[in-house]
Design a protein around this motif. Structure first.
Motif, PDB file in Angstrom:
ATOM      1  N   ARG A  85      27.796 -13.978 -12.042  1.00  0.00           N
ATOM      2  CA  ARG A  85      28.794 -12.938 -12.126  1.00  0.00           C
ATOM      3  C   ARG A  85      29.524 -12.983 -13.470  1.00  0.00           C
ATOM      4  O   ARG A  85      29.863 -11.948 -14.034  1.00  0.00           O
ATOM      5  CB  ARG A  85      29.796 -13.117 -10.960  1.00  0.00           C
ATOM      6  N   LEU A  86      29.762 -14.196 -13.985  1.00  0.00           N
ATOM      7  CA  LEU A  86      30.579 -14.338 -15.190  1.00  0.00           C
ATOM      8  C   LEU A  86      29.781 -14.300 -16.491  1.00  0.00           C
ATOM      9  O   LEU A  86      30.324 -14.028 -17.548  1.00  0.00           O
ATOM     10  CB  LEU A  86      31.373 -15.650 -15.132  1.00  0.00           C
ATOM     11  N   THR A  87      28.493 -14.627 -16.434  1.00  0.00           N
ATOM     12  CA  THR A  87      27.707 -14.706 -17.668  1.00  0.00           C
ATOM     13  C   THR A  87      26.486 -13.790 -17.583  1.00  0.00           C
ATOM     14  O   THR A  87      26.294 -13.097 -16.589  1.00  0.00           O
ATOM     15  CB  THR A  87      27.210 -16.148 -17.906  1.00  0.00           C
ATOM     16  N   LYS A  88      25.664 -13.819 -18.622  1.00  0.00           N
ATOM     17  CA  LYS A  88      24.453 -13.000 -18.639  1.00  0.00           C
ATOM     18  C   LYS A  88      23.297 -13.682 -17.909  1.00  0.00           C
ATOM     19  O   LYS A  88      22.186 -13.174 -17.843  1.00  0.00           O
ATOM     20  CB  LYS A  88      24.023 -12.749 -20.085  1.00  0.00           C
ATOM     21  N   ILE A  89      23.564 -14.893 -17.404  1.00  0.00           N
ATOM     22  CA  ILE A  89      22.480 -15.683 -16.819  1.00  0.00           C
ATOM     23  C   ILE A  89      21.924 -15.049 -15.546  1.00  0.00           C
ATOM     24  O   ILE A  89      22.667 -14.606 -14.684  1.00  0.00           O
ATOM     25  CB  ILE A  89      22.996 -17.113 -16.547  1.00  0.00           C
ATOM     26  N   ASP A  90      20.594 -14.961 -15.451  1.00  0.00           N
ATOM     27  CA  ASP A  90      19.948 -14.557 -14.200  1.00  0.00           C
ATOM     28  C   ASP A  90      18.809 -15.525 -13.884  1.00  0.00           C
ATOM     29  O   ASP A  90      18.642 -16.533 -14.582  1.00  0.00           O
ATOM     30  CB  ASP A  90      19.484 -13.097 -14.264  1.00  0.00           C
ATOM     31  N   ASP A  91      18.028 -15.206 -12.852  1.00  0.00           N
ATOM     32  CA  ASP A  91      17.013 -16.163 -12.377  1.00  0.00           C
ATOM     33  C   ASP A  91      15.926 -16.490 -13.394  1.00  0.00           C
ATOM     34  O   ASP A  91      15.178 -17.446 -13.223  1.00  0.00           O
ATOM     35  CB  ASP A  91      16.359 -15.634 -11.092  1.00  0.00           C
ATOM     36  N   SER A  92      15.829 -15.668 -14.457  1.00  0.00           N
ATOM     37  CA  SER A  92      14.759 -15.934 -15.430  1.00  0.00           C
ATOM     38  C   SER A  92      15.186 -16.983 -16.464  1.00  0.00           C
ATOM     39  O   SER A  92      14.392 -17.416 -17.281  1.00  0.00           O
ATOM     40  CB  SER A  92      14.375 -14.630 -16.138  1.00  0.00           C
ATOM     41  N   TRP A  93      16.454 -17.376 -16.432  1.00  0.00           N
ATOM     42  CA  TRP A  93      16.937 -18.381 -17.399  1.00  0.00           C
ATOM     43  C   TRP A  93      16.580 -19.775 -16.909  1.00  0.00           C
ATOM     44  O   TRP A  93      16.430 -20.012 -15.711  1.00  0.00           O
ATOM     45  CB  TRP A  93      18.457 -18.277 -17.577  1.00  0.00           C
ATOM     46  N   ASN A  94      16.478 -20.704 -17.853  1.00  0.00           N
ATOM     47  CA  ASN A  94      16.156 -22.066 -17.425  1.00  0.00           C
ATOM     48  C   ASN A  94      17.406 -22.791 -16.926  1.00  0.00           C
ATOM     49  O   ASN A  94      18.535 -22.428 -17.257  1.00  0.00           O
ATOM     50  CB  ASN A  94      15.373 -22.845 -18.493  1.00  0.00           C
TER      51      ASN A  94
ATOM     52  N   ALA B  75      14.693 -29.772 -18.059  1.00  0.00           N
ATOM     53  CA  ALA B  75      15.540 -28.616 -17.719  1.00  0.00           C
ATOM     54  C   ALA B  75      15.103 -27.370 -18.482  1.00  0.00           C
ATOM     55  O   ALA B  75      15.164 -26.253 -17.973  1.00  0.00           O
ATOM     56  CB  ALA B  75      16.998 -28.925 -18.035  1.00  0.00           C
ATOM     57  N   LYS B  76      14.644 -27.597 -19.701  1.00  0.00           N
ATOM     58  CA  LYS B  76      14.182 -26.504 -20.567  1.00  0.00           C
ATOM     59  C   LYS B  76      12.995 -25.764 -19.964  1.00  0.00           C
ATOM     60  O   LYS B  76      12.726 -24.632 -20.316  1.00  0.00           O
ATOM     61  CB  LYS B  76      13.779 -27.172 -21.890  1.00  0.00           C
ATOM     62  N   ARG B  77      12.276 -26.431 -19.047  1.00  0.00           N
ATOM     63  CA  ARG B  77      11.019 -25.878 -18.538  1.00  0.00           C
ATOM     64  C   ARG B  77      11.077 -25.306 -17.131  1.00  0.00           C
ATOM     65  O   ARG B  77      10.043 -24.886 -16.616  1.00  0.00           O
ATOM     66  CB  ARG B  77       9.925 -26.971 -18.579  1.00  0.00           C
ATOM     67  N   VAL B  78      12.216 -25.344 -16.484  1.00  0.00           N
ATOM     68  CA  VAL B  78      12.296 -24.807 -15.115  1.00  0.00           C
ATOM     69  C   VAL B  78      13.239 -23.613 -15.062  1.00  0.00           C
ATOM     70  O   VAL B  78      14.418 -23.728 -15.389  1.00  0.00           O
ATOM     71  CB  VAL B  78      12.859 -25.836 -14.110  1.00  0.00           C
ATOM     72  N   GLY B  96      25.369 -28.096  -9.505  1.00  0.00           N
ATOM     73  CA  GLY B  96      25.072 -29.527  -9.577  1.00  0.00           C
ATOM     74  C   GLY B  96      23.849 -29.877  -8.752  1.00  0.00           C
ATOM     75  O   GLY B  96      22.974 -30.631  -9.186  1.00  0.00           O
ATOM     76  N   ILE B  97      23.760 -29.320  -7.551  1.00  0.00           N
ATOM     77  CA  ILE B  97      22.590 -29.575  -6.705  1.00  0.00           C
ATOM     78  C   ILE B  97      21.347 -28.993  -7.373  1.00  0.00           C
ATOM     79  O   ILE B  97      20.281 -29.615  -7.387  1.00  0.00           O
ATOM     80  CB  ILE B  97      22.779 -28.930  -5.304  1.00  0.00           C
ATOM     81  N   ALA B  98      21.504 -27.808  -7.947  1.00  0.00           N
ATOM     82  CA  ALA B  98      20.365 -27.171  -8.608  1.00  0.00           C
ATOM     83  C   ALA B  98      19.853 -28.041  -9.757  1.00  0.00           C
ATOM     84  O   ALA B  98      18.658 -28.284  -9.880  1.00  0.00           O
ATOM     85  CB  ALA B  98      20.766 -25.792  -9.127  1.00  0.00           C
ATOM     86  N   TYR B  99      20.774 -28.530 -10.575  1.00  0.00           N
ATOM     87  CA  TYR B  99      20.341 -29.331 -11.726  1.00  0.00           C
ATOM     88  C   TYR B  99      19.702 -30.639 -11.258  1.00  0.00           C
ATOM     89  O   TYR B  99      18.658 -31.046 -11.754  1.00  0.00           O
ATOM     90  CB  TYR B  99      21.514 -29.616 -12.669  1.00  0.00           C
ATOM     91  N   TYR B 100      20.311 -31.279 -10.271  1.00  0.00           N
ATOM     92  CA  TYR B 100      19.724 -32.506  -9.756  1.00  0.00           C
ATOM     93  C   TYR B 100      18.316 -32.252  -9.224  1.00  0.00           C
ATOM     94  O   TYR B 100      17.367 -32.958  -9.558  1.00  0.00           O
ATOM     95  CB  TYR B 100      20.583 -33.128  -8.642  1.00  0.00           C
ATOM     96  N   SER B 101      18.178 -31.204  -8.398  1.00  0.00           N
ATOM     97  CA  SER B 101      16.901 -30.940  -7.730  1.00  0.00           C
ATOM     98  C   SER B 101      15.815 -30.564  -8.721  1.00  0.00           C
ATOM     99  O   SER B 101      14.647 -30.913  -8.558  1.00  0.00           O
ATOM    100  CB  SER B 101      17.056 -29.798  -6.734  1.00  0.00           C
TER     101      SER B 101
END
Lengths: 271, 271
Positions: A85-94, B75-78, B96-101
């Protein structure tokens, strides 16, 4: 501006060197490369005259031993949906960019009050394009119950080609602190000319020339006699920027083994 | 099982203590608490007889100085979308859970080949509910061009109430390494009785009793005379588990100042 506030208001400056962000954002850069850029950036900052003892450099990949544990306290409080909601980030970002944007970049602005339980107000001088990230820090401050950081948005210096923003994609559009002084001279000579509000040299002088009279006299000259004005602006800019760059590069070499003294090696811990 | 492979196949064991995961997953736990649990877990592992020198404990928040920088390479690759496809994570989960997982949990399985450029095959013994996380590690291995880790799924020991899975929510459903030996005795006495494939005591004995004859004789007795069988299973389990727990707790105290020797303080770096 940060240096001005440090000198004139006695403030501590916390400076985050986000080589982790650069690494996850740029597919073309290796980890080694971003670390080298980071060191170079740090030397630039120190050479600009920030005061030892009141300048705390947070080199992300170098201080991860405390930065990562602190970041967990924030990561726990941001949902992926809030970040979107706050940034341009969506599911295609790493996920690296997401974690950096949500958490790592917020640590320096919030950590002092968060860890020391003393009221602190962080002021973040930044370019306006960084604003979405700062909004995440504001959201987090609300959630963990610490003071919200304040942002001061800086204007961009004009590109040497007269465009409203310099770009690293076109090296001729900007003067770099690492440019050879002769290259700086050439770049300014070849830079665009236009009405004063579109003049790159005046844009630089607004930062480097503290005397308002000098600045506005040049502005007037540009209006009255554009050709003479352009020459005068470029000469004035050269006269200030070339020696500045020369000195800067000299100081940078001198500070090479002082980096440790500016690095924030320990997390904020209450006594 | 990991200990068996270390002893009988001479393998190095890398053990990740994910206090970072526990912290971001559990709103009710403080950072201090998860760190205390982590230390206790480590002492449990060491006391179980893992060999010094071939056991490398990766205590996430303790070794962040190298774990975080290494995690960036993954992280750069997912993409967030890939993470969602492979796990239960959606936008309502915290970052945090997302990054850990996505990342942190994959580092131990991939780092050896990634950093040393030597072929390694990681074997991950784990309970089947951890499988989605391991699938992220497999995806990453493909992307960065290293050997994919292999998973060995373990069966659960039956709950003491006869349920197919023990649960930390119901402490009476499981025997904990920290239980007082008298409590262990009581818990086994009060545990459920049923056909041998539903007998909690037999489920424990399958792990702790290496002699197949002893195990299957008890199984037969349960079929022929359920009442006698139940008594015999419980007695046998008590006879093995109570001294095991006593010894374990003694060893744990002895190892308190040896944790450093097992901790993987340095990242894998090629010589």
């Amino acid at each position: 501006m940060a240096r001005w506030m440090q000198r004139n208001r006695g403030l501590d400056v916390y400076m985050q060197i986000s080589d982790d962000e650069k690494f996850v954002l740029r597919p073309d850069l290796s980890f080694k490369q971003v670390r080298e850029y980071a060191l170079d950036n740090i030397l630039d900052f120190i050479a600009l005259g920030f005061e030892e003892g009141k300048t705390h450099i947070i080199w992300d990949t170098e201080v991860a031993s405390w930065l990562y544990p602190l970041s967990l306290k924030l990561a726990k409080r941001v949902k992926i949906s809030e970040l979107k909601r706050l940034t341009k980030i969506d599911d295609s970002w790493n996920i690296g960019i997401a974690y950096y944007s949500a958490v790592i970049q917020s640590v320096p602005a919030l950590m002092m009050e968060m860890e020391l339980n003393e009221p602190y107000r962080a002021i973040i001088p930044m370019a306006v394009d960084q604003d979405p990230l700062a909004r995440v820090a504001v959201l987090l401050a609300e959630k963990i119950g610490v003071s919200k950081p304040s942002m001061i948005h800086s204007k961009f210096i004009l590109g040497l080609n007269g465009e409203p923003k310099m770009g690293t994609k076109d090296p001729s559009s900007a003067i770099f602190l690492s440019d050879d002084p002769n290259v700086v001279k050439e770049k300014l000579e070849r830079s665009a000319c236009g009405p004063p509000e579109r003049c790159p040299s005046l844009s630089y002088l607004r930062v480097f020339e503290p005397d308002d009279d000098v600045f506005f006299n040049l502005w007037e000259l540009c209006l009255k006699d554009p050709e003479e004005g352009c020459k005068a602006c470029k000469n004035k800019a050269k006269g200030i920027l070339v020696p500045f760059i020369e000195e800067h590069q000299l100081r940078k070499r001198e500070f090479r083994d002082k980096v440790e003294d500016y690095l924030m090696g320990e997390p904020p811990i209450s006594k």
